[in-house]
Design a protein around this motif. Structure first.
Motif, short mmCIF file in Angstrom:
data_model
loop_
_atom_site.label_atom_id
_atom_site.label_comp_id
_atom_site.label_asym_id
_atom_site.label_seq_id
_atom_site.Cartn_x
_atom_site.Cartn_y
_atom_site.Cartn_z
N ARG A 1 0.78 -1.30 -0.03
CA ARG A 1 0.00 -0.05 0.01
C ARG A 1 0.90 1.12 0.12
O ARG A 1 0.37 2.15 -0.58
N ARG A 2 2.00 1.19 0.72
CA ARG A 2 2.90 2.42 0.66
C ARG A 2 3.44 2.71 -0.76
O ARG A 2 3.56 3.73 -1.10
N GLN A 3 3.82 1.55 -1.32
CA GLN A 3 4.53 1.79 -2.54
C GLN A 3 3.35 1.86 -3.65
O GLN A 3 3.86 2.99 -4.58
N ILE A 4 2.27 1.68 -3.51
CA ILE A 4 1.22 1.97 -4.31
C ILE A 4 0.89 3.58 -4.29
O ILE A 4 0.57 4.01 -5.58
N ALA A 5 0.87 3.81 -3.01
CA ALA A 5 0.58 5.27 -2.85
C ALA A 5 1.67 6.31 -3.67
O ALA A 5 1.41 7.15 -4.27
N LEU A 6 2.90 5.91 -3.75
CA LEU A 6 4.06 6.61 -4.30
C LEU A 6 3.61 6.50 -6.07
O LEU A 6 3.90 7.45 -6.63
N LEU A 7 3.14 5.12 -6.34
CA LEU A 7 3.04 5.02 -7.50
C LEU A 7 1.73 5.72 -8.31
O LEU A 7 2.01 6.06 -9.38
N LYS A 8 0.81 5.92 -7.44
CA LYS A 8 -0.23 6.69 -7.77
C LYS A 8 0.04 8.00 -7.99
O LYS A 8 -0.41 8.64 -8.92
N GLY A 9 0.95 8.65 -7.14
CA GLY A 9 1.47 10.02 -7.17
C GLY A 9 2.31 10.11 -8.50
O GLY A 9 2.27 11.52 -8.99
N ALA A 10 2.82 9.26 -9.18
CA ALA A 10 3.60 9.26 -10.15
C ALA A 10 2.66 8.88 -11.66
O ALA A 10 3.19 8.87 -12.70
N ALA A 11 1.37 8.72 -11.33
CA ALA A 11 0.52 8.34 -12.23
C ALA A 11 0.70 7.04 -13.29
O ALA A 11 0.56 6.83 -14.22
N LEU A 12 1.37 6.40 -12.36
CA LEU A 12 1.78 4.77 -12.94
C LEU A 12 0.85 3.76 -12.75
O LEU A 12 0.90 2.84 -13.29
N VAL A 13 -0.09 3.99 -11.64
CA VAL A 13 -1.02 3.02 -11.38
C VAL A 13 -2.23 3.79 -11.05
O VAL A 13 -2.25 4.91 -10.59
N GLU A 14 -3.44 2.86 -11.12
CA GLU A 14 -4.77 3.51 -10.85
C GLU A 14 -5.51 2.51 -9.87
O GLU A 14 -5.13 1.22 -9.98
N LYS B 1 -8.97 -2.80 -6.59
CA LYS B 1 -7.94 -3.42 -7.27
C LYS B 1 -7.24 -2.14 -7.98
O LYS B 1 -7.48 -1.26 -8.31
N VAL B 2 -5.82 -2.35 -8.20
CA VAL B 2 -4.79 -1.50 -8.55
C VAL B 2 -4.53 -2.05 -9.82
O VAL B 2 -4.47 -3.34 -10.21
N SER B 3 -4.57 -1.25 -10.92
CA SER B 3 -3.90 -1.58 -12.20
C SER B 3 -2.76 -0.63 -12.78
O SER B 3 -2.72 0.45 -12.20
N ALA B 4 -2.25 -1.15 -13.63
CA ALA B 4 -1.25 -0.23 -14.36
C ALA B 4 -1.40 -0.39 -15.94
O ALA B 4 -1.67 -1.21 -16.39
N SER B 5 -1.28 0.70 -16.26
CA SER B 5 -1.52 1.02 -17.82
C SER B 5 -0.19 0.87 -18.67
O SER B 5 0.85 1.92 -18.24
N PRO B 6 -0.02 -0.06 -19.39
CA PRO B 6 1.07 0.03 -20.18
C PRO B 6 1.74 1.46 -20.92
O PRO B 6 2.76 1.87 -20.91
N GLN B 7 0.52 2.09 -21.51
CA GLN B 7 0.92 3.46 -22.08
C GLN B 7 1.49 4.36 -21.05
O GLN B 7 2.36 5.11 -21.22
N ASN B 8 0.88 4.49 -19.93
CA ASN B 8 1.32 5.30 -18.72
C ASN B 8 2.89 4.83 -18.33
O ASN B 8 3.64 5.74 -18.07
N VAL B 9 3.24 3.64 -18.03
CA VAL B 9 4.55 3.16 -17.75
C VAL B 9 5.58 3.55 -18.87
O VAL B 9 6.63 4.15 -18.62
N ARG B 10 5.14 3.19 -20.30
CA ARG B 10 5.76 3.57 -21.32
C ARG B 10 6.13 4.88 -21.26
O ARG B 10 7.54 5.55 -21.73
N ALA B 11 5.28 6.04 -21.32
CA ALA B 11 5.21 7.51 -21.33
C ALA B 11 6.15 7.71 -20.12
O ALA B 11 7.17 8.63 -20.35
N ALA B 12 6.25 7.31 -19.06
CA ALA B 12 6.96 7.57 -17.79
C ALA B 12 8.57 7.24 -18.04
O ALA B 12 9.60 7.98 -17.85
N ALA B 13 8.68 6.11 -18.86
CA ALA B 13 10.01 5.69 -19.02
C ALA B 13 10.64 6.39 -19.95
O ALA B 13 11.92 6.71 -20.04
N GLU B 14 9.83 6.96 -21.01
CA GLU B 14 10.58 7.70 -22.18
C GLU B 14 10.71 9.01 -21.61
O GLU B 14 11.63 9.77 -21.91
#
Length: 92
Positions: free
Chosen positions: A35-48, A54-67
């Motif tokens: 949950r603590r890590q998910i909160a950080l990932l939400k703040g970075a818009a990597l998960v919803e 349930k928590v999910s990750a969008s491949p498009q959001n992860v790709r955009a963040a990596a780029e």
């Protein structure tokens, strides 16, 4: 990104939406730590989160963040210090 957050994102991209308990059981980390890590990932818009907790990750959001991260390194001149630009992730 730390190892735990990276594991969470990889798990979600492979398996789809999951609860903190499901993620924690798979990567052998307590749900409270997840949950603590998910909160950080939400703040970075990597998960919803969904209404079903349930928590999910969008491949498009992860790709955009990596780029964006790669571009930041490149823009800061790190490539001139012997580091090469990270190649763009292939689109699925």
């Amino acid at each position: 990104m730390n190892r735990t957050r990276s594991q969470i994102i990889r798990f979600l991209l492979r398996n789809g939406p999951a609860s903190c308990n499901e993620i924690g059981a798979e990567i052998q980390i307590s749900p409270s730590a997840i949950r603590r890590q998910i909160a950080l990932l939400k703040g970075a818009a990597l998960v919803e989160s969904s209404a079903s907790s349930k928590v999910s990750a969008s491949p498009q959001n992860v790709r955009a963040a990596a780029e964006a991260f790669s571009a930041t390194l490149y823009d800061q001149g790190l490539s001139q210090q012997g580091l090469r630009q990270v190649p763009k992730m292939p689109a699925n």
